[in-house]
Design an enzyme around this catalytic site. Sequence first.
Site, PDB file in Angstrom:
ATOM      1  N   TRP B 152     -12.980  -1.374  11.581  1.00 28.87           N
ATOM      2  CA  TRP B 152     -13.641  -1.257  10.276  1.00 28.87           C
ATOM      3  C   TRP B 152     -14.273  -2.578   9.843  1.00 28.87           C
ATOM      4  O   TRP B 152     -15.011  -2.630   8.878  1.00 28.87           O
ATOM      5  CB  TRP B 152     -12.678  -0.739   9.205  1.00 28.87           C
ATOM      6  N   SER B 182     -23.310   3.913  -3.818  1.00 30.02           N
ATOM      7  CA  SER B 182     -22.579   4.870  -4.643  1.00 30.02           C
ATOM      8  C   SER B 182     -21.602   4.145  -5.562  1.00 30.02           C
ATOM      9  O   SER B 182     -21.569   4.375  -6.773  1.00 30.02           O
ATOM     10  CB  SER B 182     -21.847   5.850  -3.721  1.00 30.02           C
ATOM     11  N   HIS B 266     -11.924  -8.968   1.155  1.00 29.01           N
ATOM     12  CA  HIS B 266     -10.669  -9.192   0.454  1.00 29.01           C
ATOM     13  C   HIS B 266     -10.671  -8.637  -0.966  1.00 29.01           C
ATOM     14  O   HIS B 266      -9.755  -7.917  -1.332  1.00 29.01           O
ATOM     15  CB  HIS B 266     -10.178 -10.640   0.483  1.00 29.01           C
ATOM     16  N   GLU B 268     -12.193  -6.209  -1.787  1.00 26.12           N
ATOM     17  CA  GLU B 268     -12.101  -4.773  -1.524  1.00 26.12           C
ATOM     18  C   GLU B 268     -10.645  -4.307  -1.545  1.00 26.12           C
ATOM     19  O   GLU B 268     -10.335  -3.216  -2.024  1.00 26.12           O
ATOM     20  CB  GLU B 268     -12.732  -4.460  -0.161  1.00 26.12           C
ATOM     21  N   SER B 281       0.971   1.902 -14.352  1.00 19.70           N
ATOM     22  CA  SER B 281       1.223   1.424 -15.708  1.00 19.70           C
ATOM     23  C   SER B 281       1.119   2.544 -16.739  1.00 19.70           C
ATOM     24  O   SER B 281       1.656   2.434 -17.839  1.00 19.70           O
ATOM     25  CB  SER B 281       0.234   0.308 -16.081  1.00 19.70           C
ATOM     26  N   HIS B 315      -8.373 -16.264   4.196  1.00 22.43           N
ATOM     27  CA  HIS B 315      -7.029 -16.117   4.765  1.00 22.43           C
ATOM     28  C   HIS B 315      -6.980 -15.013   5.824  1.00 22.43           C
ATOM     29  O   HIS B 315      -5.965 -14.849   6.479  1.00 22.43           O
ATOM     30  CB  HIS B 315      -5.951 -15.952   3.674  1.00 22.43           C
ATOM     31  N   HIS B 316      -8.092 -14.313   5.993  1.00 20.77           N
ATOM     32  CA  HIS B 316      -8.181 -13.389   7.130  1.00 20.77           C
ATOM     33  C   HIS B 316      -8.673 -14.107   8.376  1.00 20.77           C
ATOM     34  O   HIS B 316      -8.810 -13.492   9.424  1.00 20.77           O
ATOM     35  CB  HIS B 316      -9.154 -12.258   6.807  1.00 20.77           C
ATOM     36  N   LYS B 344       3.437  -8.390 -12.530  1.00 15.38           N
ATOM     37  CA  LYS B 344       3.257  -6.950 -12.711  1.00 15.38           C
ATOM     38  C   LYS B 344       4.529  -6.191 -12.315  1.00 15.38           C
ATOM     39  O   LYS B 344       4.997  -5.320 -13.050  1.00 15.38           O
ATOM     40  CB  LYS B 344       2.114  -6.456 -11.823  1.00 15.38           C
TER      41      LYS B 344
HETATM   42  C1  HEM Z   1      -1.343   8.674   7.047  1.00 14.66           C
HETATM   43  C2  HEM Z   1      -0.648   7.762   7.625  1.00 14.66           C
HETATM   44  C3  HEM Z   1      -1.267   6.637   8.418  1.00 14.66           C
HETATM   45  C4  HEM Z   1      -0.973   6.326   9.696  1.00 14.66           C
HETATM   46  C5  HEM Z   1       0.058   7.005  10.589  1.00 14.66           C
HETATM   47  C6  HEM Z   1      -1.806   5.211  10.066  1.00 14.66           C
HETATM   48  C7  HEM Z   1      -1.799   4.601  11.313  1.00 14.66           C
HETATM   49  C8  HEM Z   1      -2.586   3.554  11.682  1.00 14.66           C
HETATM   50  C9  HEM Z   1      -2.486   2.836  12.915  1.00 14.66           C
HETATM   51  C10 HEM Z   1      -1.489   3.111  14.027  1.00 14.66           C
HETATM   52  C11 HEM Z   1      -3.431   1.870  12.900  1.00 14.66           C
HETATM   53  C12 HEM Z   1      -3.636   0.802  13.922  1.00 14.66           C
HETATM   54  C13 HEM Z   1      -4.704   1.062  14.870  1.00 14.66           C
HETATM   55  C14 HEM Z   1      -4.759  -0.086  15.804  1.00 14.66           C
HETATM   56  O1  HEM Z   1      -4.698  -1.247  15.366  1.00 14.66           O
HETATM   57  O2  HEM Z   1      -4.872   0.169  16.993  1.00 14.66           O
HETATM   58  C15 HEM Z   1      -4.129   1.976  11.669  1.00 14.66           C
HETATM   59  C16 HEM Z   1      -5.172   1.160  11.284  1.00 14.66           C
HETATM   60  C17 HEM Z   1      -5.703   1.139  10.010  1.00 14.66           C
HETATM   61  N1  HEM Z   1      -5.327   1.932   8.938  1.00 14.66           N
HETATM   62 FE1  HEM Z   1      -3.984   3.403   8.993  1.00 14.66          FE
HETATM   63  N2  HEM Z   1      -2.593   4.872   9.013  1.00 14.66           N
HETATM   64  C18 HEM Z   1      -2.286   5.714   7.966  1.00 14.66           C
HETATM   65  C19 HEM Z   1      -2.826   5.690   6.698  1.00 14.66           C
HETATM   66  C20 HEM Z   1      -3.728   4.770   6.257  1.00 14.66           C
HETATM   67  C21 HEM Z   1      -4.185   4.673   4.894  1.00 14.66           C
HETATM   68  C22 HEM Z   1      -3.754   5.536   3.733  1.00 14.66           C
HETATM   69  C23 HEM Z   1      -5.051   3.670   4.861  1.00 14.66           C
HETATM   70  C24 HEM Z   1      -5.707   3.274   3.554  1.00 14.66           C
HETATM   71  C25 HEM Z   1      -6.612   2.560   3.251  1.00 14.66           C
HETATM   72  C26 HEM Z   1      -5.190   3.123   6.203  1.00 14.66           C
HETATM   73  C27 HEM Z   1      -6.010   2.084   6.587  1.00 14.66           C
HETATM   74  C28 HEM Z   1      -6.091   1.565   7.853  1.00 14.66           C
HETATM   75  C29 HEM Z   1      -6.997   0.512   8.251  1.00 14.66           C
HETATM   76  C30 HEM Z   1      -8.006  -0.191   7.361  1.00 14.66           C
HETATM   77  C31 HEM Z   1      -6.757   0.257   9.606  1.00 14.66           C
HETATM   78  C32 HEM Z   1      -7.431  -0.784  10.463  1.00 14.66           C
HETATM   79  C33 HEM Z   1      -8.367  -0.141  11.390  1.00 14.66           C
HETATM   80  C34 HEM Z   1      -8.923  -1.181  12.248  1.00 14.66           C
HETATM   81  O3  HEM Z   1      -8.144  -1.849  12.910  1.00 14.66           O
HETATM   82  O4  HEM Z   1     -10.142  -1.342  12.257  1.00 14.66           O
HETATM   83  N3  HEM Z   1      -4.358   3.817   7.026  1.00 14.66           N
HETATM   84  N4  HEM Z   1      -3.590   3.005  10.920  1.00 14.66           N
END
Ligand code: HEM
Lengths: 292, 580
Positions: B152, B182, B266, B268, B281, B315-316, B344
Amino acid sequence: MTPRRAIPALLVALAAALVLAPVASAGLLTPEHGGSSNADDINWLYTVTLIVAAIVFLGVEGVLLYSVFKFKARRGAVPAQIRGNTRLEIGWTVGAAVILVILATLTFIKLDDIRNPPDSSATGLQLADSSRRLPPNGKSLNICVNGQQYIWRYTYSADCGDSAKNLGAPFSYEEMVVPVDTTVTLDIKAQDVAHSWWIPELGGKFDAIPGYTNHTWFKIPAKFGAKPGGTIFYGQCAELCGRNHANMIAEVRAVSVAEYQQWLAQRKTDIQDAETKGAAQRKQLESGSTTP
Amino acid sequence: MAATVEAPATASTAPIPQVVARRVDPEPKGWVSWVTTTDHKRIGIMYLVLTFAFFLLGGIEALLIRLQLSVPNNDLLTPQTYNELFTMHGTTMVFLFVVPVMAGFGNYFVPLMIGARDMAFPKLNALSFWLLVAGGLVFYGSLFFSPPECGWTCYSPLSDNDYLPSGGVDAWIFLIHLTGLSSLVGAINFYATIANMRAPGMGWGRLPLFVWAILTYAVLLILALPVIAGAVTLLLTDRHFGTHFYDPGNGGSPLLWQHLFWFFGHPEVYIMVLPGFGIISEVLPVFARKPVFGYKAIAASTVVIAFLGLLVWAHHMFATPSPSLVLIFFMMSSFLIAVPTGVKIFNWIATLWRGTIEYKTPLLFAVGFIGTFLIGGITGIFVAIFPVDWQLTDTYFVVAHFHYVLMGGAVFAVFAGLYYWFPKMSGRMLGEGLGKTSFWLMLVGFHVTFLVQHSAGLEGMPRRVYEYPDIRDLAVLNMISTVGAFILGLGILVTVINVLISVKRGAIAGPDPWKANTLEWFTSSPPPVNNFDTVPRIRSVEPMKDIRRQVLAQTGGVVSSAQPTPVEAGRMAAHPGADA
Ligand code: HEM
Ligand SMILES: [Cu+2]
Ligand SMILES: [Cu+2]
């Protein structure tokens, strides 16, 4: 217990079992370390933070759970209509800040040890090599690390910027061989996309970004070179670099000083041989012969 | 419930400033009326339905990711598919779920909470929604050729044409543009609405905390979005029009991309969690039957977090080649954020303290939120200490950390908000039994999934790898995580079922089922097209409390012994005296 209560309780028990079972085996709560003093220093910093964090966590989560259970609505209970308490609020703001100041101070105390390479030990290799980040006595084994999709190339050379010098220098792929007790400084670069150099037990990761040079160092204790063949430290590329990112492996083999020198000499002749062979082959091809 | 001392507002027969709501216009019918609507409530509902659909899509992608990682050296998915999946998962969750779902709640409730009849610019409001739809379509359209594979964050040079020539990256760029536009349009609308359309008497000091949060969210969006819009435009010209902004071979810099991306990325994160804080709250005081503790501190900390959130982007990038001074600056600024965040959390706990807590589903999600988010906040300190981050960044420790923040900080809050506000939006209650089941499954599933990922990262597992070797405890940790993910998924499914059932068959809610404090409960459920027939004068942060107290005073404290059924209450609330 009514079934309605039993379900959550069972789920919590299941979760606790799942989580606690592996925790019983060691090493799950702290980063890998042990291969170099900078990794150990980072581990120390991490552990101190973990202790502070655990105290904060238990305190806050404890108060939360206590209030959730204690102040469950009961017949006759009247909610206290408190809107705030300035003293209390200032108190916990300052409290949080103080904890952070302590952690920052500890970081600064350790920072020099983590960032700056020490001298090699007396028993280590003493090279009067130059590199941009020198140990105090100016002697280190410098290696140029170059990330490419999807392999690491190492050039055993003092000056990574000077391609003329590098041309004849010994090199290897994937596996880096280094002597123990010696400060190894790394110049990290990339030639296509960004990668990240990381051997968990030897210290933190540093990104290899095209157009930039990054630096780190490590110094592996003597014990790892004791057995013949040495000890291998394993790591993976830590920055997404394409489809084979998972297979971009880095290995550092720590051997005794003597073994290292032997390996390096062997490597030089091997490369030499390969080059002469290649040159001969090229000549043959150019002269139009079809037999290889 | 014994603890409730106030009488229901509906017991009055005297013409008091209470009151509200009867239908003015008949609601238009059919799907055309939805497509053409400019009513903030309908737009809000469309936002919520759409973003939840994306949440489910993102969830399915996550489960596929977890399936692939359940055992070492798995070859269920190809590396290409895997990279596409985590890219789509991350992008979907961030740009198509968490950010717009907050806009959905904001759209529905900001005007109601401040006593306005609609958003400031109803047509722009519809535009923001349809731009979001367009963004989602463009992005998921790439399924038909090849989705992006750059994560992402789409770091350059990997995202340059040389390495990823597929149109997937371009689809991603257009998604950023469309959803960004949007959000930007929506943010301006929120700002204008909140600044100008508050009910008489609602000074800044009486703004509901959720509205404070949406206001801050809007300002952050306005500040951060232009930067990412510019950044992806440069990427687009690099890819197709021969520029070299990020190309190191021609004087460009890949680090420039990282700085621009995180200068947006960030904030974001705070854009994603601040509205969640706002929901919490609102929910806590209602179910603890206590005023929120430290209203001013919570409102102020929202603004302070937003401000500091603009100062911590690098910091990222602790592992990039950067001078020590830069690292130290970004460590210290990140530390600073921990203070208002801690404030908070303390204030929320103090809100529960000595209350009479009613264990309704929204409260459970709110408490689950605090407990979970706390862990995400604490692990944030670890990654803010840059030498420590050298070991943790880009590992599963970070994956765990940000899911604790995003799931804890946003998803649990969104679910709290859903259970809390569903009665207002639909006129019906969500089932409590299913709600609690869903909560427990989600809480347990969540922690089982992500707690162990900290350890996987500490043991050296990098993120974004489609397979991992069978070393140390990685096999068992990943298996646990995958099992947890399915429990979590089941929990989410239970809420989906709950919503589907309750829309048609839930108990009738009446205007104010929770005896809440803010103005949206002053009108019927669901509210009429014009929201309010009369808008009361606001005298405090808790206008509904004032109204109930006034009713009590005017009826001499005599409350009808027969409790009105919710239906009657609803009818009585539509007081005939309010017609004029
Ligand atoms: C529903 C349960 C969820 C599971 C099981 C899950 C699982 C995962 C896993 C395993 C990864 C790592 C992929 C990798 O690094 O190879 C990942 C990446 C990520 N997840 Fe989730 N996730 C969940 C929900 C969410 C939610 C609610 C968000 C909210 C914003 C989110 C945001 C992200 C983001 C931003 C990444 C990074 C993707 C990237 O590395 O480009 N995830 N997720
Ligand atoms: Cu790589
Ligand atoms: Cu990689």
